[in-house]
Design an enzyme around this catalytic site. Structure first.
Site, PDB file in Angstrom:
ATOM      1  N   ARG A 102      -3.392  -7.250  -6.286  1.00 48.28           N
ATOM      2  CA  ARG A 102      -1.991  -6.573  -6.097  1.00 48.28           C
ATOM      3  C   ARG A 102      -0.979  -7.310  -6.675  1.00 48.28           C
ATOM      4  O   ARG A 102      -0.529  -8.586  -6.064  1.00 48.28           O
ATOM      5  CB  ARG A 102      -1.988  -6.212  -4.569  1.00 48.28           C
ATOM      6  CG  ARG A 102      -0.381  -5.478  -4.251  1.00 48.28           C
ATOM      7  CD  ARG A 102      -0.502  -5.453  -2.477  1.00 48.28           C
ATOM      8  NE  ARG A 102       0.516  -4.798  -2.122  1.00 48.28           N
ATOM      9  CZ  ARG A 102       0.841  -3.477  -2.010  1.00 48.28           C
ATOM     10  NH1 ARG A 102      -0.192  -2.788  -2.342  1.00 48.28           N
ATOM     11  NH2 ARG A 102       1.809  -2.881  -1.484  1.00 48.28           N
ATOM     12  N   HIS A 129      -0.569   2.876  -8.833  1.00 45.98           N
ATOM     13  CA  HIS A 129      -1.123   2.811  -7.657  1.00 45.98           C
ATOM     14  C   HIS A 129      -2.375   3.547  -7.443  1.00 45.98           C
ATOM     15  O   HIS A 129      -2.488   4.399  -6.483  1.00 45.98           O
ATOM     16  CB  HIS A 129      -0.131   2.840  -6.453  1.00 45.98           C
ATOM     17  CG  HIS A 129      -0.465   2.290  -5.093  1.00 45.98           C
ATOM     18  ND1 HIS A 129      -1.558   1.531  -5.049  1.00 45.98           N
ATOM     19  CD2 HIS A 129       0.124   2.310  -3.973  1.00 45.98           C
ATOM     20  CE1 HIS A 129      -1.655   1.101  -3.751  1.00 45.98           C
ATOM     21  NE2 HIS A 129      -0.442   1.388  -3.191  1.00 45.98           N
ATOM     22  N   GLN A 132      -4.201   4.291  -3.997  1.00 46.15           N
ATOM     23  CA  GLN A 132      -3.529   5.222  -2.994  1.00 46.15           C
ATOM     24  C   GLN A 132      -3.668   6.598  -3.295  1.00 46.15           C
ATOM     25  O   GLN A 132      -3.728   7.603  -2.743  1.00 46.15           O
ATOM     26  CB  GLN A 132      -2.009   4.736  -3.262  1.00 46.15           C
ATOM     27  CG  GLN A 132      -1.136   5.726  -2.513  1.00 46.15           C
ATOM     28  CD  GLN A 132      -1.386   5.636  -0.654  1.00 46.15           C
ATOM     29  OE1 GLN A 132      -1.363   4.260  -0.252  1.00 46.15           O
ATOM     30  NE2 GLN A 132      -1.895   6.399  -0.135  1.00 46.15           N
ATOM     31  N   ASP A 223       8.134   8.641  -1.899  1.00 46.98           N
ATOM     32  CA  ASP A 223       7.719   7.114  -1.664  1.00 46.98           C
ATOM     33  C   ASP A 223       9.314   6.458  -1.363  1.00 46.98           C
ATOM     34  O   ASP A 223      10.294   7.185  -1.730  1.00 46.98           O
ATOM     35  CB  ASP A 223       7.154   6.659  -3.068  1.00 46.98           C
ATOM     36  CG  ASP A 223       6.773   5.132  -2.877  1.00 46.98           C
ATOM     37  OD1 ASP A 223       6.626   4.660  -1.632  1.00 46.98           O
ATOM     38  OD2 ASP A 223       6.667   4.496  -3.822  1.00 46.98           O
ATOM     39  N   CYS A 263       2.914   7.205   1.220  1.00 45.80           N
ATOM     40  CA  CYS A 263       1.973   6.105   1.117  1.00 45.80           C
ATOM     41  C   CYS A 263       2.131   5.225   2.051  1.00 45.80           C
ATOM     42  O   CYS A 263       1.655   4.163   2.202  1.00 45.80           O
ATOM     43  CB  CYS A 263       2.001   5.611  -0.281  1.00 45.80           C
ATOM     44  SG  CYS A 263       3.663   5.135  -1.006  1.00 45.80           S
ATOM     45  N   ARG A 291      -7.259   5.212   2.930  1.00 49.30           N
ATOM     46  CA  ARG A 291      -7.307   4.020   1.789  1.00 49.30           C
ATOM     47  C   ARG A 291      -8.619   3.444   2.001  1.00 49.30           C
ATOM     48  O   ARG A 291      -9.210   3.071   1.121  1.00 49.30           O
ATOM     49  CB  ARG A 291      -6.169   3.114   2.141  1.00 49.30           C
ATOM     50  CG  ARG A 291      -4.893   3.727   1.830  1.00 49.30           C
ATOM     51  CD  ARG A 291      -4.729   3.809   0.121  1.00 49.30           C
ATOM     52  NE  ARG A 291      -4.907   2.359  -0.283  1.00 49.30           N
ATOM     53  CZ  ARG A 291      -4.048   1.444  -0.298  1.00 49.30           C
ATOM     54  NH1 ARG A 291      -2.643   1.545   0.110  1.00 49.30           N
ATOM     55  NH2 ARG A 291      -4.283   0.131  -0.799  1.00 49.30           N
TER      56      ARG A 291
END
Length: 307
Positions: A102, A129, A132, A223, A263, A291
Site C-alpha cells: 500500500r 485501488h 477495493q 469517495d 470505500c 474486503r
C-alpha cells in the site's frame, strides 16, 4: 506467475473467476469452515500509507487461509532509509510467499513487482485501488445488482474513479463518472478504459453534473474529496466540490432500490450526508467486510497461478 496491480491486467473471465472464488470462500467462512488454502505461507504487508480496512482484512485473511501476515511499515524496513524498491523486492520475495503493498506511486509498485519472485498485490496506490473494486463488485453481486447495472461515481477523478473505469470497461456495464471541472480522471487511464469498452460493450460517460450521473442509477458510489497527502488542498477542494455531496436530494434521483457504496473512511457533510450514510449503512459495511473475502479470493487465485 501473476501479480494483482490493476484490473486492466485481467480479463472479464478472470475477474469473475476471482469473484466466484471469493463467494465460495466466504460461504465456507460463514459456516465456520476455515480451509487452509495457503497453509504455512507468509504474506508480507508493506505499508507506506496507513489503513484500517487494508491492514485488518489482509492480516485476518491470510490467517484464516492458514498462513501468517507480516506488517511492515516503511519505518520497520530499509525502505524508510532509502533502500531502492528493487532491492527490497529481491530480499522480501526470497523469504515470503506473497507481498501486498500500500503505497503512493504506481510506478514504485510496478518496480517492486518486476523484481519480485512471488505474486504482488496492490493494496492501494495513487492511481488504482483494485482490491477495493473486487469487494465492491462482490457486494453488487450479493445485492443482485450485477446484471446490466448503471453505476454512478460522484466525486474526485482519483484512484477509485480509475478503478471503477477499469472494472466497468472490462465487465461491460454502464458507468457514469461525475467530477467537477479540472478533477477528471487521468487521460491515459480514460484512453485504456474506452479501448477496453470497445471489446466489452461498456458505456462510459464523463460528466460534470452529478444529477445527470445519478439519474436512474442502480448503484451510487463516492469517495473522499481529500485523500491522504492532499490535506493542504482541503479548503480549495471543499469549494470546488460544492454540489457533489451525495445527499437525499441527489440520491432520490437514483432508482428506489439503488445501492450506495463508499470505500471508507467517510467524511459526513462532505462527500456524503449523514442521512444517506446511515440509510445505507448495511450495504456500506457489507462492502467493508467484503474486503476480507474478496482479498482471500485474490490471494488464493494468485497462488493457483504461480506457474
Amino acid at each position: 506467475m501473476r501479480h494483482f496491480l490493476t484490473l486492466k491486467d485481467y480479463t472479464k473471465e478472470e475477474i469473475l473467476e476471482i469473484i466466484k472464488l471469493a463467494q465460495n470462500i466466504k460461504a465456507e467462512t460463514k459456516r465456520g469452515e476455515y480451509v487452509p488454502y495457503l497453509e504455512g505461507q507468509t504474506l508480507a504487508m508493506i505499508f507506506e500509507k496507513s489503513s484500517t480496512r487494508t491492514r485488518v482484512s489482509f492480516e485476518v485473511g491470510i490467517y484464516q487461509l492458514g498462513g501468517i501476515g507480516l506488517f511492515l511499515s516503511k519505518n520497520d524496513i530499509q525502505l524508510g532509509r532509502g533502500e531502492p524498491m528493487r532491492d527490497t523486492a529481491r530480499v522480501i520475495s526470497r523469504m515470503c510467499d506473497m507481498v501486498m503493498i500500500r503505497t503512493y506511486a504506481q510506478s514504485d509498485l510496478e518496480e517492486f513487482a518486476a523484481y519480485s519472485k512471488v505474486p504482488v498485490i496492490n493494496g492501494l496506490t495513487d492511481e488504482y485501488h483494485p482490491v477495493q473494486l473486487m469487494a465492491d463488485y462482490l457486494t453488487m453481486v450479493e445485492y443482485g445488482k450485477e446484471k446490466d447495472p448503471i453505476v454512478a461515481y460522484v466525486g474526485d477523478g482519483n484512484n477509485m474513479a480509475h478503478s471503477w473505469l477499469m472494472l466497468a470497461s472490462k465487465l461491460g456495464f454502464e458507468l457514469r463518472v461525475a467530477t467537477p471541472k479540472g478533477y477528471e480522471p487521468k487521460e491515459e487511464i480514460l484512453e485504456d478504459a474506452f479501448e477496453f469498452a470497445k471489446q466489452s460493450g461498456a458505456k462510459i460517460t464523463l460528466l460534470n453534473d452529478p444529477k445527470e450521473a445519478v439519474e436512474d442509477a442502480d448503484v451510487v458510489t463516492t469517495d473522499t474529496w481529500i485523500s491522504m497527502g492532499q490535506e493542504d488542498e482541503k479548503e480549495k477542494r471543499v469549494r470546488d466540490f460544492k454540489g457533489f455531496m451525495v445527499d437525499n436530494n441527489l440520491m432520490s434521483l437514483a432508482k428506489d432500490d439503488a445501492l450506495f457504496l463508499h470505500c471508507l473512511p467517510a467524511y459526513r457533510g462532505y462527500e456524503v450526508s449523514e442521512e444517506v450514510f446511515e440509510a445505507h449503512e448495511k450495504e456500506i459495511f457489507d462492502e467493508a467486510e467484503n474486503r476480507l473475502h474478496a482479498q482471500k479470493g485474490v490471494m488464493v487465485w494468485l497462488d493457483k497461478h504461480r506457474k
